[in-house]
Design a protein around this motif. Structure first.
Motif, PDB file in Angstrom:
ATOM      1  N   THR A   1      41.503  39.877  34.544  1.00 51.95           N
ATOM      2  CA  THR A   1      41.917  41.267  33.894  1.00 51.95           C
ATOM      3  C   THR A   1      43.501  41.396  33.602  1.00 51.95           C
ATOM      4  OG1 THR A   1      43.246  41.727  36.172  1.00 51.95           O
ATOM      5  CG2 THR A   1      40.767  42.251  36.089  1.00 51.95           C
ATOM      6  N   TYR A   2      43.509  42.298  32.506  1.00 52.19           N
ATOM      7  CA  TYR A   2      44.763  42.349  31.800  1.00 52.19           C
ATOM      8  C   TYR A   2      45.977  42.662  32.752  1.00 52.19           C
ATOM      9  CZ  TYR A   2      48.143  43.995  28.601  1.00 52.19           C
ATOM     10  OH  TYR A   2      49.404  44.013  27.710  1.00 52.19           O
ATOM     11  N   ILE A   3      45.801  43.468  33.570  1.00 59.41           N
ATOM     12  CA  ILE A   3      47.098  43.686  34.566  1.00 59.41           C
ATOM     13  C   ILE A   3      47.568  42.498  35.285  1.00 59.41           C
ATOM     14  CG2 ILE A   3      47.640  44.972  36.586  1.00 59.41           C
ATOM     15  CD1 ILE A   3      45.881  47.303  35.578  1.00 59.41           C
ATOM     16  N   THR A   4      46.328  41.751  35.819  1.00 62.45           N
ATOM     17  CA  THR A   4      46.919  40.432  36.599  1.00 62.45           C
ATOM     18  C   THR A   4      47.325  39.322  35.763  1.00 62.45           C
ATOM     19  OG1 THR A   4      44.540  39.481  36.427  1.00 62.45           O
ATOM     20  CG2 THR A   4      45.138  40.705  38.411  1.00 62.45           C
ATOM     21  N   LEU A   5      46.836  39.314  34.474  1.00 60.03           N
ATOM     22  CA  LEU A   5      47.470  38.339  33.575  1.00 60.03           C
ATOM     23  C   LEU A   5      48.831  38.754  33.121  1.00 60.03           C
ATOM     24  CD1 LEU A   5      44.378  37.585  31.306  1.00 60.03           C
ATOM     25  CD2 LEU A   5      45.548  35.896  32.459  1.00 60.03           C
ATOM     26  N   ALA A   6      49.013  40.008  32.983  1.00 70.27           N
ATOM     27  CA  ALA A   6      50.324  40.635  32.806  1.00 70.27           C
ATOM     28  C   ALA A   6      51.374  40.265  33.874  1.00 70.27           C
ATOM     29  CB  ALA A   6      50.412  42.006  32.309  1.00 70.27           C
ATOM     30  N   VAL A   7      50.892  40.315  35.112  1.00 77.77           N
ATOM     31  CA  VAL A   7      51.883  40.182  36.183  1.00 77.77           C
ATOM     32  C   VAL A   7      52.377  38.505  35.989  1.00 77.77           C
ATOM     33  CG1 VAL A   7      52.134  39.922  38.521  1.00 77.77           C
ATOM     34  CG2 VAL A   7      51.123  41.972  37.540  1.00 77.77           C
TER      35      VAL A   7
END
Length: 420
Positions: free
Chosen positions: A315-321
């Motif tokens: 997911t984008y959020i997990t990748l961003a973290v």
């Protein structure tokens, strides 16, 4: 020795010359020579003196000073990218390179501001006391530092002996010249030639002594076992940091996250957090109760963990973290000059850090093609992260064996006690 000021000015001229010559490029091979070699060598000649000068001027808060000084690379990447896009749109890429070459001449001004320390400042630096943890590490590495310094002492003694011999030769020539005033002009001319040759011999020998001490001073760095382990780590480390910038866009397409990534690219998250990571890690390293070496190790562990887990995020959020953690932990680049100086001392920082940068360059050069070769075999981007992460772990192992390789033999301890 040219010194930091002259080296930076020459590097600024080479960098500007590389950009300007690239404006007249007719093929890629021409750009290899002008942009890749000329401008690249110039950039390296500017960057290294900047790092060395900060290490010479700051002793109490070196980590924070290095962190603040190296944040300019991050901000400069953002600003110059936007500037080059605008220049290419308005004037074309050839004129944009020509203008960028003119802008790069400002590096010469920055180099001119690198004022060498006065002798009083150098003497005062010897009495600066660092934190307790760094003192313990310096004591453990004192034997290796003494080995590095020994070559310089020997070369100085040889140079003094050579100067004394040459002075005797010059005196004898002068006496002969005075006593032979009554002789013919032909003999006087021969004596003058002999005197000139002897003076040139003195100059050549002095230059050779400086080159000899500088060259073998760098070679003697490899007698420091902890420094050699640090070089091996550098050969594995930087490629793992470069790979996410290359393959991360493909992972985004693989998980159909392109629309979200276009709004705020993940690579931009790494770059922005990387800037703040340098400063924050520098502040933490300067705390009295914390060792710079331990902060350096923890940042490396965090980075390799993020690289190994990044392909698992969908997911984008997990990748961003994970990308934010990669950017923050990679801020340990600002600690590399500090750790290098602790290993070899301020006197040999220029040679030692140049070797480390060279090792990082080799790693960055070979890492991306290696990752692409892995993708051609497996047809998956995940394995590029896994294999590069495992190679990074090999480099970290060489950092972890530091306590073992720096243990001194009983004979070495006895020698140091007698010297004290």
């Amino acid at each position: 020795m040219c010194g930091c000021r002259k080296t930076a000015i020459i590097g600024g001229i080479l960098n500007a010359l590389g950009w300007i010559l690239s404006a007249y490029a007719s093929n890629v091979h021409y750009l290899f020579l002008t942009f890749g070699v000329t401008a690249g060598v110039g950039s390296g000649m500017v960057y290294l003196p900047a790092v060395v000068m900060v290490g010479q001027y700051f002793q109490k808060r070196r980590a924070l000073a290095q962190g603040l000084s190296t944040t300019g690379t991050g901000f400069g990447a953002f600003l110059m990218t936007a500037l080059l896009k605008y220049l290419c749109t308005e004037f074309g890429w050839r004129n944009a390179m020509f203008i960028q070459g003119a802008v790069s001449l400002n590096l010469c001004v920055c180099g001119a501001l690198m004022r060498p320390l006065s002798p009083k400042d150098v003497v005062g630096e010897k009495y600066v006391v660092r934190s307790n943890s760094e003192d313990d590490q310096a004591k453990a590495l004192s034997h290796s530092a003494e080995t590095v310094k020994s070559n310089g002492v020997l070369s100085e003694e040889l140079e003094k002996k050579e100067e004394a011999i040459n002075e005797e030769v010059l005196d004898s020539v002068q006496h002969i010249e005075i006593g032979s005033k009554s002789r013919s002009e032909r003999s006087m001319y021969g004596l003058r030639i002999l005197k000139t040759v002897s003076q040139l011999t003195v100059t050549v020998r002095k230059g050779f002594a400086i080159w000899y001490s500088s060259y073998f001073g760098a070679a003697s760095l490899f007698t420091n076992r902890v420094f050699v382990a640090f070089i091996i780590w550098a050969l594995f480390a930087y490629s793992s940091f470069v790979i996410p910038f290359i393959h991360l866009p493909e992972i985004v397409k693989q998980y159909n996250l392109s629309s979200q990534n276009n709004i705020f690219p993940l690579t931009s998250i790494i770059a922005i957090v990387h800037i703040f990571g340098k400063v924050i890690l520098g502040i933490i390293s300067d705390l009295p109760c914390i060792s710079t070496w331990n902060v350096f190790l923890m940042a490396n562990f965090t980075l390799v963990t993020c690289i190994l887990t990044l392909p698992l995020m969908q997911t984008y959020i997990t990748l961003a973290v994970v990308c934010a953690l990669i950017g923050f932990s990679s801020g340990y680049f600002s600690l590399m000059p500090v750790v290098t100086e602790d290993l070899v001392g301020t006197k040999h920082l220029a040679n030692a850090y140049g070797i480390i940068i060279c090792a990082n360059g080799i790693s960055a050069l070979l890492g991306p093609p290696f990752a692409g070769w892995i993708y051609d075999i497996t047809h998956k981007y995940d394995f590029s992260f896994y294999i590069s992460g495992l190679l990074y772990m090999v480099g970290i192992i060489f950092l972890l064996i530091q306590p073992c390789i720096q243990k001194k033999q009983p004979g070495e301890k006895c020698t140091e006690e007698t010297q004290v």
